[in-house]
Design an enzyme around this catalytic site. Structure first.
Site, mmCIF file in Angstrom:
data_model
loop_
_atom_site.group_PDB
_atom_site.id
_atom_site.type_symbol
_atom_site.label_atom_id
_atom_site.label_comp_id
_atom_site.label_asym_id
_atom_site.label_seq_id
_atom_site.Cartn_x
_atom_site.Cartn_y
_atom_site.Cartn_z
ATOM 1 N N TYR A 100 0.849 -1.203 0.000
ATOM 2 C CA TYR A 100 0.000 0.000 0.000
ATOM 3 C C TYR A 100 0.883 1.250 0.000
ATOM 4 O O TYR A 100 0.638 2.201 -0.734
ATOM 5 C CB TYR A 100 -0.891 -0.023 1.245
ATOM 6 C CG TYR A 100 -1.955 1.047 1.286
ATOM 7 C CD1 TYR A 100 -3.254 0.772 0.868
ATOM 8 C CD2 TYR A 100 -1.666 2.318 1.767
ATOM 9 C CE1 TYR A 100 -4.240 1.742 0.920
ATOM 10 C CE2 TYR A 100 -2.642 3.297 1.806
ATOM 11 C CZ TYR A 100 -3.937 3.008 1.389
ATOM 12 O OH TYR A 100 -4.900 3.972 1.434
ATOM 13 N N PHE A 151 -7.121 19.713 -24.074
ATOM 14 C CA PHE A 151 -7.844 18.474 -24.385
ATOM 15 C C PHE A 151 -9.185 18.516 -23.650
ATOM 16 O O PHE A 151 -9.336 19.256 -22.687
ATOM 17 C CB PHE A 151 -7.013 17.242 -23.973
ATOM 18 C CG PHE A 151 -7.729 15.961 -24.271
ATOM 19 C CD1 PHE A 151 -7.976 15.584 -25.580
ATOM 20 C CD2 PHE A 151 -8.216 15.150 -23.250
ATOM 21 C CE1 PHE A 151 -8.685 14.418 -25.861
ATOM 22 C CE2 PHE A 151 -8.921 13.994 -23.525
ATOM 23 C CZ PHE A 151 -9.157 13.627 -24.833
ATOM 24 N N ASP A 152 -10.162 17.714 -24.087
ATOM 25 C CA ASP A 152 -11.531 17.874 -23.540
ATOM 26 C C ASP A 152 -11.620 17.640 -22.033
ATOM 27 O O ASP A 152 -12.291 18.390 -21.324
ATOM 28 C CB ASP A 152 -12.573 17.054 -24.319
ATOM 29 C CG ASP A 152 -12.279 15.567 -24.382
ATOM 30 O OD1 ASP A 152 -11.243 15.135 -23.870
ATOM 31 O OD2 ASP A 152 -13.103 14.828 -24.959
ATOM 32 N N ASP A 168 1.343 19.170 -20.719
ATOM 33 C CA ASP A 168 0.462 18.006 -20.814
ATOM 34 C C ASP A 168 1.179 17.052 -21.752
ATOM 35 O O ASP A 168 1.103 17.175 -22.978
ATOM 36 C CB ASP A 168 -0.912 18.429 -21.356
ATOM 37 C CG ASP A 168 -1.835 17.233 -21.553
ATOM 38 O OD1 ASP A 168 -1.333 16.088 -21.531
ATOM 39 O OD2 ASP A 168 -3.041 17.438 -21.752
ATOM 40 N N ALA A 179 1.082 13.767 -22.560
ATOM 41 C CA ALA A 179 0.549 12.442 -22.914
ATOM 42 C C ALA A 179 1.334 11.816 -24.076
ATOM 43 O O ALA A 179 1.578 10.621 -24.102
ATOM 44 C CB ALA A 179 -0.929 12.549 -23.265
ATOM 45 N N LYS A 184 -0.930 6.741 -23.157
ATOM 46 C CA LYS A 184 -0.474 7.005 -24.533
ATOM 47 C C LYS A 184 1.019 6.633 -24.611
ATOM 48 O O LYS A 184 1.361 5.470 -24.703
ATOM 49 C CB LYS A 184 -0.706 8.477 -24.890
ATOM 50 C CG LYS A 184 -2.156 8.837 -25.184
ATOM 51 C CD LYS A 184 -2.971 9.057 -23.970
ATOM 52 C CE LYS A 184 -4.315 9.662 -24.244
ATOM 53 N NZ LYS A 184 -5.152 9.716 -23.034
ATOM 54 N N HIS A 208 -20.190 14.138 -25.487
ATOM 55 C CA HIS A 208 -19.953 13.216 -26.604
ATOM 56 C C HIS A 208 -19.857 11.762 -26.149
ATOM 57 O O HIS A 208 -20.083 10.856 -26.923
ATOM 58 C CB HIS A 208 -18.681 13.613 -27.358
ATOM 59 C CG HIS A 208 -17.487 13.800 -26.487
ATOM 60 N ND1 HIS A 208 -17.388 14.814 -25.562
ATOM 61 C CD2 HIS A 208 -16.336 13.096 -26.373
ATOM 62 C CE1 HIS A 208 -16.236 14.734 -24.941
ATOM 63 N NE2 HIS A 208 -15.572 13.688 -25.410
#
Ligand code: PLI
Length: 461
Positions: free
Chosen positions: A73, A126-127, A217, A219, A260, A452
């Protein structure tokens, strides 16, 4: 002999059968899914290009690393191995694992929103990033270069931040009202388009001038580095690792969906360069949201696979094949006259559905129409990146019109072959040849956040 598109730099050791359906079955399946491809079962999809997020294949080294995953843990060996990999690649002092990219956004982004009426500025949010900016009580402003919207013409770095727009926006809104600057690399919503090193450097300079933080960001950090090496003067002789390290040196924090370029099916990263106070705040928040700071929603196995995946993503031969696959699909479509964001980016081919189906207005979602048509044609699942995804204005609740109506054909990493891409290209070309028959969609049910994903539709006759 130099190949135009290099062959797979791997052998396939394990196979997963994929099911084919008939056109009649697909018409019914799509109707039952409310004409929303997100609601299709993956078993009813022949070639799944919905996303490159967590859909790739892991290597034998990653599977082997999972066997030594330590499920403690607190303070597991897996955590320390991952922390070491993040430190080596990014060069940042502090690291917290999270379950995926939006976990990083949820924990990190509110920390810089210190009062009402603040803004994040990005080269395009990004969304989920936009959603977390708004959930934190701030607003998201995009300042991408105009080249991004010059869809059919070549520009090296269509993902760049527009520096003049950035400066003007900071001055107009007041630097005290800017929560931070976000550099999405590659710029997903711009078409997976890369950001140049020079641009990241300039954003750093502007941030310093106004006393702001730069958040990367990352990714698709490795794919971005590949494009820098290929296209930006002075980087041809540098390794991908060196380029990534330099990119990160211009940021204060690095948020990543590891699904990604982490080459894993689940995982995310918050890395902070040297701001101990900010790190402590994130560590406090990660506990209720994601889990104890040494696992953050991941198990030891996930962290070990990610530690290996982050390194594998820096392999140039792997990256060349990855980008070649995207180029191959892009070239096949362009050769047939299908309008696409050109050049293709790092993870997907983005089809320009404004040009593809100009008879469908933005509020009837032309890219959804094309996406649904290629599913019916060949069982290929793509995704709409346009006015449907953009959603409504959070203040006026009016439908926003996206500057681009794109269908994204997203290629998962190390999963499909060039033959699969031929099936995709043939389907898109067929639909393009019959584009005048395409019809728009209207909502049957519209969900209020990130609509979406879960809304349902009906075709307009
Ligand atoms: O899907 P997540 O929560 O692991 O990551 C969110 C996220 C953040 N930033 C960027 C640039 C992304 O592309 C991203 C997720 N992208 C998805 C799911 C995609 O299909 O592109």
């Amino acid at each position: 002999m130099k190949q135009k598109y290099i062959a797979e730099p791997y052998r396939i050791k394990m196979v997963e059968p994929i099911r084919e359906t008939t056109k009649e079955e697909r018409i019914e399946l799509l109707k039952n899914a409310g004409y929303n491809p997100f609601s299709l079962k993956s078993d009813d999809v022949y070639i799944d290009l919905l996303t490159d997020s967590g859909t790739g294949a892991m290597s034998q080294e990653q599977w082997a690393a999972m066997m030594i995953g330590d499920e403690a843990y607190a303070g597991s060996r897996s955590f320390y191995r991952l922390e070491a990999a993040v430190r080596t690649i990014m060069g940042y002092e502090y690291f917290i694992p999270v379950h995926q990219g939006r976990g990083a956004e949820k924990v990190f982004l509110p920390q810089l929103v210190t009062k009402p009426g603040m803004f994040y500025i990005a080269n395009i949010h990004f969304d989920t990033t936009r959603a977390h900016v708004e959930l934190a009580g701030a607003r998201a402003i995009d300042c991408v270069v105009p080249d991004c919207y010059d869809i059919e013409h070549y520009h090296d770095f269509k993902g760049n931040m527009c520096l003049s727009c950035l400066e003007e926006t900071i001055i107009e809104k007041g630097k005290e009202n800017i929560a931070g600057l976000i550099m999405t690399v590659t710029n997903n919503s711009a078409g997976g388009q890369p950001v140049s090193m020079a641009n990241i450097k300039e954003v750093r300079k502007i941030a310093d001038r106004f006393g702001l933080k730069v958040i990367i960001d990352g990714a698709r950090y490795a794919e971005n580095a590949f494009f820098i090496k290929e296209r930006e003067l002075g980087y041809q002789d540098k390794s991908i690792k060196e380029i990534v390290f330099e990119m990160c040196s211009y940021g204060d924090a690095f948020l990543m969906s590891a699904k990604k370029d982490g080459l894993v099916n689940m995982g995310g990263i918050i890395a902070i360069k040297n701001d101990k106070e900010l790190f402590d705040k994130c560590r406090t928040y990660v506990v209720p949201y994601e889990g104890f700071p040494t696992y953050g929603g991941l198990n030891g196995r996930d962290m070990d696979a990610l530690a290996v995946g982050l390194m594998e993503a820096l392999d140039e031969r792997y990256l060349r094949h990855r980008i070649d696959q995207v180029r191959y699909l892009g070239d096949r479509l362009r050769d047939a006259g299908v309008p696409i964001q050109f050049p293709v980016g790092g993870h997907a081919v983005f089809v320009d559905c404004k040009a593809f189906a100009p008879h469908i207005p933005f509020y009837e979602f032309p890219a959804l129409a094309v996406t649904n048509a290629i599913y019916i044609e060949a069982g290929v699942r793509a995704v709409e990146i346009g006015s449907l995804l953009l959603g409504r204005d959070p203040d006026t609740h009016k439908n926003k019109e996206s500057k681009m109506e794109l269908m994204r054909l997203t290629i998962p990493r190390r999963l499909y072959t060039y033959n699969h891409l031929d099936v995709v290209a043939d389907a898109v070309i067929h639909v393009y040849e019959h584009r005048h028959e395409l019809k728009g969609y209207t909502f049957e049910y519209e969900s209020s956040i990130l609509r979406h994903f879960t809304s349902t539709f009906k075709p307009i006759d």
